[in-house]
Scaffold this motif. Structure first.
Motif, PDB file in Angstrom:
ATOM      1  N   PRO A 130      16.428 -13.438  23.421  1.00  0.00           N
ATOM      2  CA  PRO A 130      16.060 -12.705  22.209  1.00  0.00           C
ATOM      3  C   PRO A 130      17.227 -11.913  21.648  1.00  0.00           C
ATOM      4  CG  PRO A 130      15.295 -11.517  24.120  1.00  0.00           C
ATOM      5  CD  PRO A 130      15.935 -12.792  24.627  1.00  0.00           C
ATOM      6  N   TYR A 131      17.129 -11.630  20.370  1.00  0.00           N
ATOM      7  CA  TYR A 131      18.155 -10.869  19.678  1.00  0.00           C
ATOM      8  C   TYR A 131      17.568  -9.542  19.240  1.00  0.00           C
ATOM      9  CZ  TYR A 131      20.585 -15.273  19.552  1.00  0.00           C
ATOM     10  OH  TYR A 131      21.201 -16.435  19.920  1.00  0.00           O
ATOM     11  N   PRO A 132      18.404  -8.554  19.127  1.00  0.00           N
ATOM     12  CA  PRO A 132      17.899  -7.295  18.556  1.00  0.00           C
ATOM     13  C   PRO A 132      17.397  -7.571  17.142  1.00  0.00           C
ATOM     14  CG  PRO A 132      20.137  -7.031  19.407  1.00  0.00           C
ATOM     15  CD  PRO A 132      19.796  -8.491  19.462  1.00  0.00           C
ATOM     16  N   GLU A 133      16.224  -7.078  16.827  1.00  0.00           N
ATOM     17  CA  GLU A 133      15.663  -7.330  15.504  1.00  0.00           C
ATOM     18  C   GLU A 133      16.299  -6.380  14.502  1.00  0.00           C
ATOM     19  OE1 GLU A 133      11.420  -7.369  15.624  1.00  0.00           O
ATOM     20  OE2 GLU A 133      11.406  -8.818  17.242  1.00  0.00           O
ATOM     21  N   THR A 134      17.054  -6.933  13.583  1.00  0.00           N
ATOM     22  CA  THR A 134      17.700  -6.135  12.548  1.00  0.00           C
ATOM     23  C   THR A 134      17.027  -6.342  11.202  1.00  0.00           C
ATOM     24  OG1 THR A 134      19.288  -7.911  12.141  1.00  0.00           O
ATOM     25  CG2 THR A 134      19.931  -6.200  13.724  1.00  0.00           C
ATOM     26  N   LYS A 135      16.033  -7.191  11.175  1.00  0.00           N
ATOM     27  CA  LYS A 135      15.287  -7.431   9.947  1.00  0.00           C
ATOM     28  C   LYS A 135      13.858  -7.803  10.336  1.00  0.00           C
ATOM     29  CE  LYS A 135      16.440 -12.311   9.814  1.00  0.00           C
ATOM     30  NZ  LYS A 135      16.753 -13.441   8.995  1.00  0.00           N
ATOM     31  N   ALA A 136      12.981  -7.806   9.349  1.00  0.00           N
ATOM     32  CA  ALA A 136      11.607  -8.204   9.616  1.00  0.00           C
ATOM     33  C   ALA A 136      11.563  -9.684   9.972  1.00  0.00           C
ATOM     34  CB  ALA A 136      10.743  -7.946   8.380  1.00  0.00           C
ATOM     35  N   VAL A 137      10.743 -10.031  10.936  1.00  0.00           N
ATOM     36  CA  VAL A 137      10.580 -11.420  11.335  1.00  0.00           C
ATOM     37  C   VAL A 137       9.112 -11.797  11.210  1.00  0.00           C
ATOM     38  CG1 VAL A 137      12.573 -11.460  12.877  1.00  0.00           C
ATOM     39  CG2 VAL A 137      10.365 -10.758  13.764  1.00  0.00           C
ATOM     40  N   LEU A 138       8.856 -13.075  11.062  1.00  0.00           N
ATOM     41  CA  LEU A 138       7.481 -13.530  10.894  1.00  0.00           C
ATOM     42  C   LEU A 138       6.681 -13.360  12.177  1.00  0.00           C
ATOM     43  CD1 LEU A 138       7.691 -16.846   8.844  1.00  0.00           C
ATOM     44  CD2 LEU A 138       7.059 -14.568   8.063  1.00  0.00           C
ATOM     45  N   GLY A 139       5.460 -12.908  12.022  1.00  0.00           N
ATOM     46  CA  GLY A 139       4.536 -12.816  13.140  1.00  0.00           C
ATOM     47  C   GLY A 139       3.548 -13.972  13.124  1.00  0.00           C
ATOM     48  N   GLY A 140       3.267 -14.499  11.952  1.00  0.00           N
ATOM     49  CA  GLY A 140       2.360 -15.621  11.798  1.00  0.00           C
ATOM     50  C   GLY A 140       2.379 -16.129  10.381  1.00  0.00           C
ATOM     51  N   PHE A 141       1.834 -17.326  10.199  1.00  0.00           N
ATOM     52  CA  PHE A 141       1.882 -17.926   8.864  1.00  0.00           C
ATOM     53  C   PHE A 141       0.775 -18.951   8.691  1.00  0.00           C
ATOM     54  CE2 PHE A 141       4.020 -20.857  11.565  1.00  0.00           C
ATOM     55  CZ  PHE A 141       3.760 -22.107  11.040  1.00  0.00           C
ATOM     56  N   SER A 142       0.494 -19.244   7.439  1.00  0.00           N
ATOM     57  CA  SER A 142      -0.414 -20.310   7.042  1.00  0.00           C
ATOM     58  C   SER A 142       0.231 -21.035   5.874  1.00  0.00           C
ATOM     59  CB  SER A 142      -1.761 -19.749   6.577  1.00  0.00           C
ATOM     60  OG  SER A 142      -2.354 -18.956   7.574  1.00  0.00           O
ATOM     61  N   ILE A 143       0.003 -22.321   5.788  1.00  0.00           N
ATOM     62  CA  ILE A 143       0.458 -23.095   4.634  1.00  0.00           C
ATOM     63  C   ILE A 143      -0.783 -23.715   4.009  1.00  0.00           C
ATOM     64  CG2 ILE A 143       1.831 -25.045   3.823  1.00  0.00           C
ATOM     65  CD1 ILE A 143       3.769 -24.454   6.134  1.00  0.00           C
ATOM     66  N   VAL A 144      -0.950 -23.454   2.714  1.00  0.00           N
ATOM     67  CA  VAL A 144      -2.084 -24.010   1.983  1.00  0.00           C
ATOM     68  C   VAL A 144      -1.569 -24.840   0.818  1.00  0.00           C
ATOM     69  CG1 VAL A 144      -3.713 -22.193   2.648  1.00  0.00           C
ATOM     70  CG2 VAL A 144      -2.343 -21.905   0.577  1.00  0.00           C
ATOM     71  N   ASP A 145      -2.335 -25.844   0.472  1.00  0.00           N
ATOM     72  CA  ASP A 145      -2.022 -26.761  -0.629  1.00  0.00           C
ATOM     73  C   ASP A 145      -3.099 -26.551  -1.680  1.00  0.00           C
ATOM     74  OD1 ASP A 145      -1.173 -28.867  -2.198  1.00  0.00           O
ATOM     75  OD2 ASP A 145      -1.361 -30.384  -0.647  1.00  0.00           O
ATOM     76  N   VAL A 146      -2.755 -25.777  -2.717  1.00  0.00           N
ATOM     77  CA  VAL A 146      -3.745 -25.352  -3.712  1.00  0.00           C
ATOM     78  C   VAL A 146      -3.214 -25.582  -5.126  1.00  0.00           C
ATOM     79  CG1 VAL A 146      -4.865 -23.650  -2.209  1.00  0.00           C
ATOM     80  CG2 VAL A 146      -2.877 -22.972  -3.549  1.00  0.00           C
ATOM     81  N   PRO A 147      -4.106 -25.610  -6.118  1.00  0.00           N
ATOM     82  CA  PRO A 147      -3.681 -25.896  -7.488  1.00  0.00           C
ATOM     83  C   PRO A 147      -2.793 -24.830  -8.130  1.00  0.00           C
ATOM     84  CG  PRO A 147      -6.054 -26.206  -7.258  1.00  0.00           C
ATOM     85  CD  PRO A 147      -5.564 -25.571  -5.989  1.00  0.00           C
ATOM     86  N   SER A 148      -2.933 -23.556  -7.716  1.00  0.00           N
ATOM     87  CA  SER A 148      -2.216 -22.500  -8.429  1.00  0.00           C
ATOM     88  C   SER A 148      -1.877 -21.329  -7.513  1.00  0.00           C
ATOM     89  CB  SER A 148      -3.068 -21.973  -9.586  1.00  0.00           C
ATOM     90  OG  SER A 148      -4.184 -21.272  -9.069  1.00  0.00           O
ATOM     91  N   ARG A 149      -0.967 -20.489  -7.994  1.00  0.00           N
ATOM     92  CA  ARG A 149      -0.615 -19.267  -7.271  1.00  0.00           C
ATOM     93  C   ARG A 149      -1.846 -18.368  -7.122  1.00  0.00           C
ATOM     94  NH1 ARG A 149       3.681 -16.927  -5.540  1.00  0.00           N
ATOM     95  NH2 ARG A 149       3.840 -14.681  -5.334  1.00  0.00           N
ATOM     96  N   GLU A 150      -2.690 -18.339  -8.145  1.00  0.00           N
ATOM     97  CA  GLU A 150      -3.898 -17.519  -8.083  1.00  0.00           C
ATOM     98  C   GLU A 150      -4.786 -17.954  -6.921  1.00  0.00           C
ATOM     99  OE1 GLU A 150      -2.658 -18.848 -10.982  1.00  0.00           O
ATOM    100  OE2 GLU A 150      -1.839 -16.918 -11.611  1.00  0.00           O
ATOM    101  N   ASP A 151      -4.894 -19.273  -6.718  1.00  0.00           N
ATOM    102  CA  ASP A 151      -5.668 -19.781  -5.585  1.00  0.00           C
ATOM    103  C   ASP A 151      -5.031 -19.352  -4.263  1.00  0.00           C
ATOM    104  OD1 ASP A 151      -7.779 -21.278  -6.928  1.00  0.00           O
ATOM    105  OD2 ASP A 151      -6.185 -22.650  -7.542  1.00  0.00           O
ATOM    106  N   ALA A 152      -3.708 -19.423  -4.187  1.00  0.00           N
ATOM    107  CA  ALA A 152      -3.006 -18.996  -2.969  1.00  0.00           C
ATOM    108  C   ALA A 152      -3.247 -17.513  -2.705  1.00  0.00           C
ATOM    109  CB  ALA A 152      -1.515 -19.280  -3.096  1.00  0.00           C
ATOM    110  N   LEU A 153      -3.245 -16.706  -3.762  1.00  0.00           N
ATOM    111  CA  LEU A 153      -3.499 -15.282  -3.599  1.00  0.00           C
ATOM    112  C   LEU A 153      -4.921 -15.020  -3.101  1.00  0.00           C
ATOM    113  CD1 LEU A 153      -1.662 -13.959  -6.779  1.00  0.00           C
ATOM    114  CD2 LEU A 153      -0.876 -13.811  -4.398  1.00  0.00           C
ATOM    115  N   GLU A 154      -5.875 -15.827  -3.545  1.00  0.00           N
ATOM    116  CA  GLU A 154      -7.254 -15.681  -3.063  1.00  0.00           C
ATOM    117  C   GLU A 154      -7.341 -15.987  -1.569  1.00  0.00           C
ATOM    118  OE1 GLU A 154     -10.068 -17.854  -5.473  1.00  0.00           O
ATOM    119  OE2 GLU A 154      -9.275 -16.956  -7.319  1.00  0.00           O
TER     120      GLU A 154
END
Length: 112
Positions: free
Chosen positions: A64-88
């Protein structure tokens, strides 16, 4: 359709141990809902930030490295028609995981 990365930083999901089963159930419920809606691509939590770095010359350095920036804790990938849908979907995930979510469109390359 565009794909979106919905993610949260490591350390932002601060939940008392006794509440983890409820959060786990709520998160899985949102995933099932996204799967049933046909928008779920992939997602998950990331194991401790023990990343290996592969340099342009192919050499590998382990963490491991010293964390000098924010790192991802988790993620999801969605395939949606619009940014508004992604925000929902991000709002549903935020409520289930009890932490704020970031939303970014994934750039596509028609040649790949």
């Amino acid at each position: 359709m565009p794909r979106y990365l919905i993610s949260f930083d490591d350390g932002s999901m601060i939940i008392p141990d006794q509440e983890l089963p409820q959060v786990d159930a709520a998160a899985h419920e949102v995933v099932r809902e996204a799967q049933d809606a046909g928008v779920w691509v992939f997602g998950g939590g990331l194991a401790s930030q023990r990343a290996s770095v592969v340099a342009t010359d192919g050499s590998v350095t382990g963490g491991p490295y010293p964390e000098t920036k924010a790192v991802l804790g988790g993620f999801s990938i969605v395939d949606v028609p619009s940014r508004e849908d992604a925000l929902e979907w991000a709002a549903k995930i935020a409520a289930a995981c009890r932490c704020a979510q970031e939303v970014r469109e994934i750039m596509t390359d028609p040649a790949v």
